[in-house]
Design an enzyme around this catalytic site. Sequence first.
Site, PDB file in Angstrom:
ATOM      1  N   GLY A 282      53.083  32.732  45.186  1.00 45.64           N
ATOM      2  CA  GLY A 282      52.026  32.084  44.600  1.00 45.64           C
ATOM      3  C   GLY A 282      52.296  30.586  44.093  1.00 45.64           C
ATOM      4  O   GLY A 282      52.197  29.636  44.823  1.00 45.64           O
ATOM      5  N   ARG A 283      52.245  30.697  42.615  1.00 44.93           N
ATOM      6  CA  ARG A 283      52.182  29.315  42.069  1.00 44.93           C
ATOM      7  C   ARG A 283      53.489  28.652  42.366  1.00 44.93           C
ATOM      8  O   ARG A 283      53.307  27.373  42.117  1.00 44.93           O
ATOM      9  CB  ARG A 283      51.894  29.880  40.562  1.00 44.93           C
ATOM     10  CG  ARG A 283      50.616  29.717  40.232  1.00 44.93           C
ATOM     11  CD  ARG A 283      49.913  30.764  39.219  1.00 44.93           C
ATOM     12  NE  ARG A 283      48.658  30.779  39.415  1.00 44.93           N
ATOM     13  CZ  ARG A 283      47.847  31.664  40.084  1.00 44.93           C
ATOM     14  NH1 ARG A 283      48.301  32.441  41.064  1.00 44.93           N
ATOM     15  NH2 ARG A 283      46.520  31.681  39.907  1.00 44.93           N
TER      16      ARG A 283
ATOM     17  N   GLY B 128      54.705  38.353  43.057  1.00 46.48           N
ATOM     18  CA  GLY B 128      54.851  38.301  41.701  1.00 46.48           C
ATOM     19  C   GLY B 128      56.117  38.031  41.122  1.00 46.48           C
ATOM     20  O   GLY B 128      57.041  38.577  41.381  1.00 46.48           O
ATOM     21  N   GLY B 129      56.281  36.852  40.476  1.00 44.24           N
ATOM     22  CA  GLY B 129      57.498  36.187  39.886  1.00 44.24           C
ATOM     23  C   GLY B 129      58.554  35.760  40.784  1.00 44.24           C
ATOM     24  O   GLY B 129      59.604  35.238  40.386  1.00 44.24           O
TER      25      GLY B 129
ATOM     26  N   MET C 246      44.862  31.674  46.154  1.00 43.09           N
ATOM     27  CA  MET C 246      44.739  31.437  44.716  1.00 43.09           C
ATOM     28  C   MET C 246      43.183  30.462  44.677  1.00 43.09           C
ATOM     29  O   MET C 246      43.221  29.540  45.394  1.00 43.09           O
ATOM     30  CB  MET C 246      46.095  30.464  44.451  1.00 43.09           C
ATOM     31  CG  MET C 246      47.004  31.155  44.182  1.00 43.09           C
ATOM     32  SD  MET C 246      48.730  30.037  44.173  1.00 43.09           S
ATOM     33  CE  MET C 246      49.077  29.418  45.755  1.00 43.09           C
TER      34      MET C 246
ATOM     35  N   CYS D  43      42.377  41.261  41.834  1.00 44.36           N
ATOM     36  CA  CYS D  43      41.990  40.330  41.023  1.00 44.36           C
ATOM     37  C   CYS D  43      41.194  41.020  39.847  1.00 44.36           C
ATOM     38  O   CYS D  43      40.370  41.940  39.943  1.00 44.36           O
ATOM     39  CB  CYS D  43      41.020  39.294  41.446  1.00 44.36           C
ATOM     40  SG  CYS D  43      40.471  38.048  40.447  1.00 44.36           S
TER      41      CYS D  43
END
Length: 330
Positions: free
Chosen positions: A229-230, A208-209, A15, A96
């Site tokens: 990730g986040r 993802g998600g 990230m 990206c």
Amino acid sequence: MNNTVLDHKFSIAPMLDWTDKHCRYFHRLLTQHAVLYTEMVTTGAILHGSGDYLDFNQEEHPVVLQLGGSDPVQMAQCAKLAELRGYDAVNINVGCPSDRVQNGMFGACLMAQPALVADCIKAMQDVVSIPVTVKTRIGIDDSDDYQFLQDFVQAVADAGCTQLIVHARKAWLKGLSPKENREVPPLNYQRVHQLKREFPHLDISLNGGVKTLQQAKEQLSYLDGVMVGREAYSNPMLLSEVDQLIYAQTGSPRTAQQVVIDILPYIERQMTQGARLWHIVRHMLGLFQGMPGARQWRRLLSEQAHLPDAKPELLLQAIAKIQPVDKLTT
């Protein structure tokens, strides 16, 4: 051809502006087994930049360098430098979607040029013995049917890549910001599952998600790995049970308070080498998310850690704002 594969059951996504070496050291205190990633680093920065873009702490292993680039010669040079520095693998960014990345001819736009990605893989594998992996999307713009994805994966597999991380959204190269590209295109996990059925010999991780370890475990019944990730960044205590729940390790996870105490010697070392306190603690703001006192922890660090005279002891002041659980139950 190099068939080495990194144990990638659980990994933390690269990230930009977030997963620097301080963030990775912090995450490693929470999980010994998750695979960590650098921010994406361009070949130009490594070969021509003035800073040391390959710096990492030895405690971070296993750690992967994510490269942005599309020139096979430069990609090979950077892969070799990464291997010499001790990275466990090198990953090619084909996911990206930002304009800056497209202008540099790397990132998600490379999905439209599978032969060029294949040339990069071959050139890199010719000079290193560590794994060369690819992180991609499931499609770009209107090229978003399964055949497009299948053709891309076939090309990189034929080039010798055996490990893929697939962000289960397509990327819009025009009209959406990178942030919107993480949220607007719908997730399609079935597409990634189909890919694994079609290419059972490839090691495929889903990105993802995914927000919980339970969701991660569900995906591991279909796939080889999950990349978070986040959620791992904003709620880092999610990582504290990865070793037990994903890797079946025994023993108790570290508490958030233990992590703070354990990172203090690292902070002191880094500050003697010129790091500012804020460079490190900015990654730790979410550590007590959902716990009583978390807001005061965040506020104290946000307001004071960036000051020129801020010292590591500030973390001890901040941790005192957290309510012990036993006080809450008496």
